[in-house]
Design a protein around this motif. Structure first.
Motif, PDB file in Angstrom:
ATOM      1  N   ASP A  25       0.675  -1.121  -0.033  1.00 18.11           N
ATOM      2  CA  ASP A  25       0.083  -0.018   0.021  1.00 18.11           C
ATOM      3  C   ASP A  25       0.824   1.301  -0.023  1.00 18.11           C
ATOM      4  N   PRO A  26       0.927   2.144  -1.255  1.00 21.14           N
ATOM      5  CA  PRO A  26       1.767   3.141  -0.934  1.00 21.14           C
ATOM      6  C   PRO A  26       1.411   4.187  -0.089  1.00 21.14           C
ATOM      7  N   VAL A  27       0.441   4.367   0.461  1.00 22.83           N
ATOM      8  CA  VAL A  27      -0.007   5.051   1.733  1.00 22.83           C
ATOM      9  C   VAL A  27       0.842   4.683   2.819  1.00 22.83           C
ATOM     10  N   VAL A  28       0.915   3.534   3.043  1.00 27.94           N
ATOM     11  CA  VAL A  28       1.570   2.961   4.260  1.00 27.94           C
ATOM     12  C   VAL A  28       3.219   2.985   4.029  1.00 27.94           C
ATOM     13  N   THR A  29       3.534   2.402   2.898  1.00 29.98           N
ATOM     14  CA  THR A  29       4.987   2.512   2.368  1.00 29.98           C
ATOM     15  C   THR A  29       5.710   4.038   2.559  1.00 29.98           C
ATOM     16  N   HIS A  30       4.743   5.023   2.135  1.00 33.85           N
ATOM     17  CA  HIS A  30       5.322   6.350   2.173  1.00 33.85           C
ATOM     18  C   HIS A  30       6.124   6.583   3.474  1.00 33.85           C
ATOM     19  N   TYR A  31       5.692   5.925   4.716  1.00 37.30           N
ATOM     20  CA  TYR A  31       6.113   6.326   6.084  1.00 37.30           C
ATOM     21  C   TYR A  31       7.238   5.198   6.345  1.00 37.30           C
ATOM     22  N   LEU A  32       7.372   4.383   5.882  1.00 38.69           N
ATOM     23  CA  LEU A  32       8.275   3.294   6.037  1.00 38.69           C
ATOM     24  C   LEU A  32       9.610   3.376   5.141  1.00 38.69           C
ATOM     25  N   SER A  33      10.400   2.360   5.707  1.00 37.26           N
ATOM     26  CA  SER A  33      11.651   2.054   4.763  1.00 37.26           C
ATOM     27  C   SER A  33      11.785   0.829   4.144  1.00 37.26           C
ATOM     28  N   PHE A  34      10.783   0.345   3.943  1.00 40.48           N
ATOM     29  CA  PHE A  34      10.559  -0.886   3.407  1.00 40.48           C
ATOM     30  C   PHE A  34      10.342  -0.839   1.835  1.00 40.48           C
ATOM     31  N   ASP A  35      11.264  -1.952   1.283  1.00 38.61           N
ATOM     32  CA  ASP A  35      11.348  -1.880  -0.330  1.00 38.61           C
ATOM     33  C   ASP A  35       9.765  -2.176  -0.775  1.00 38.61           C
ATOM     34  N   GLU A  36       9.099  -1.532  -1.639  1.00 33.38           N
ATOM     35  CA  GLU A  36       8.082  -1.935  -1.852  1.00 33.38           C
ATOM     36  C   GLU A  36       7.950  -3.046  -2.795  1.00 33.38           C
ATOM     37  N   GLU A  37       8.783  -3.640  -3.356  1.00 35.15           N
ATOM     38  CA  GLU A  37       8.974  -4.740  -3.920  1.00 35.15           C
ATOM     39  C   GLU A  37       8.959  -5.961  -3.248  1.00 35.15           C
ATOM     40  N   ARG A  38       8.852  -6.194  -2.136  1.00 32.24           N
ATOM     41  CA  ARG A  38       8.906  -7.324  -1.275  1.00 32.24           C
ATOM     42  C   ARG A  38       7.503  -8.035  -1.143  1.00 32.24           C
ATOM     43  N   THR A  39       8.049  -9.272  -1.239  1.00 33.50           N
ATOM     44  CA  THR A  39       6.861 -10.482  -1.760  1.00 33.50           C
ATOM     45  C   THR A  39       6.405 -10.957  -0.060  1.00 33.50           C
ATOM     46  N   TYR A  40       5.274 -11.590  -0.394  1.00 40.19           N
ATOM     47  CA  TYR A  40       4.959 -12.325   1.050  1.00 40.19           C
ATOM     48  C   TYR A  40       6.059 -13.210   1.528  1.00 40.19           C
ATOM     49  N   GLU A  41       6.771 -13.881   0.762  1.00 34.57           N
ATOM     50  CA  GLU A  41       7.487 -14.828   1.227  1.00 34.57           C
ATOM     51  C   GLU A  41       8.820 -14.033   1.756  1.00 34.57           C
ATOM     52  N   ASP A  42       8.945 -12.822   1.283  1.00 31.64           N
ATOM     53  CA  ASP A  42       9.905 -11.915   1.724  1.00 31.64           C
ATOM     54  C   ASP A  42       9.851 -11.507   3.112  1.00 31.64           C
ATOM     55  N   VAL A  43       8.543 -11.129   3.415  1.00 37.58           N
ATOM     56  CA  VAL A  43       8.141 -10.681   4.784  1.00 37.58           C
ATOM     57  C   VAL A  43       8.234 -12.023   5.836  1.00 37.58           C
ATOM     58  N   VAL A  44       7.976 -13.174   5.160  1.00 38.59           N
ATOM     59  CA  VAL A  44       7.851 -14.281   6.202  1.00 38.59           C
ATOM     60  C   VAL A  44       9.206 -14.887   6.680  1.00 38.59           C
ATOM     61  N   THR A  45      10.067 -14.680   5.475  1.00 37.50           N
ATOM     62  CA  THR A  45      11.426 -15.044   5.743  1.00 37.50           C
ATOM     63  C   THR A  45      12.043 -14.155   6.657  1.00 37.50           C
ATOM     64  N   GLU A  46      11.958 -12.719   6.477  1.00 39.04           N
ATOM     65  CA  GLU A  46      12.451 -11.874   7.628  1.00 39.04           C
ATOM     66  C   GLU A  46      11.865 -12.082   8.970  1.00 39.04           C
ATOM     67  N   ALA A  47      10.520 -12.450   8.894  1.00 38.29           N
ATOM     68  CA  ALA A  47       9.788 -12.717  10.361  1.00 38.29           C
ATOM     69  C   ALA A  47      10.346 -14.099  11.134  1.00 38.29           C
ATOM     70  N   LEU A  48      10.628 -15.062  10.370  1.00 39.49           N
ATOM     71  CA  LEU A  48      11.376 -16.245  10.670  1.00 39.49           C
ATOM     72  C   LEU A  48      12.777 -16.126  11.252  1.00 39.49           C
ATOM     73  N   TYR A  49      13.427 -15.245  10.725  1.00 39.62           N
ATOM     74  CA  TYR A  49      14.879 -14.949  11.136  1.00 39.62           C
ATOM     75  C   TYR A  49      14.530 -14.202  12.226  1.00 39.62           C
ATOM     76  N   ASN A  50      13.592 -13.352  12.421  1.00 42.23           N
ATOM     77  CA  ASN A  50      13.385 -12.579  13.622  1.00 42.23           C
ATOM     78  C   ASN A  50      13.055 -13.097  14.809  1.00 42.23           C
ATOM     79  N   LYS A  51      12.176 -14.473  14.677  1.00 40.04           N
ATOM     80  CA  LYS A  51      11.572 -15.197  15.533  1.00 40.04           C
ATOM     81  C   LYS A  51      12.805 -16.044  16.227  1.00 40.04           C
ATOM     82  N   PHE A  52      13.798 -16.513  15.371  1.00 42.53           N
ATOM     83  CA  PHE A  52      14.849 -17.307  15.981  1.00 42.53           C
ATOM     84  C   PHE A  52      16.071 -16.614  16.380  1.00 42.53           C
TER      85      PHE A  52
END
Length: 70
Positions: A25-52
Motif C-alpha cells: 500500500d503506497p500510503v503505508v510505504t510512504h512512511y516506512l523504509s521497506f522496499d515496495e517490491e517485497r513479496t509475502y515470502e520476503d516478509v515471512v522469511t524476515e519474520a522467521l529470521y527475527n523469531k529465531f
C-alpha cells in the motif's frame, strides 16, 4: 500489554498476511523504509529470521474487539 482499545502481543504467523498487504500500500510505504517490491515470502522469511534471533522480537498491535492487526 493491553489498553482499553488495543492489545500488543507477540506476532503470530497469520499476521504476516496483513504485513505483506500493508507493504504493498503506497500510503503505508510512504512512511516506512521497506522496499515496495517485497513479496509475502520476503516478509515471512524476515519474520522467521527475527523469531529465531536472540536480538530481535516482533510484536503486533491488535484491535481489542476484532482481534485484527491495526
Amino acid at each position: 500489554m493491553e489498553t482499553q482499545n488495543f492489545i500488543i502481543r507477540e506476532t503470530e504467523f497469520k499476521d504476516y498476511e496483513y504485513f505483506a498487504k500493508w507493504e504493498k500500500d503506497p500510503v503505508v510505504t510512504h512512511y516506512l523504509s521497506f522496499d515496495e517490491e517485497r513479496t509475502y515470502e520476503d516478509v515471512v522469511t524476515e519474520a522467521l529470521y527475527n523469531k529465531f534471533s536472540k536480538e530481535k522480537m516482533d510484536f503486533t498491535i491488535v484491535d481489542r474487539e476484532s482481534r485484527e492487526p491495526v
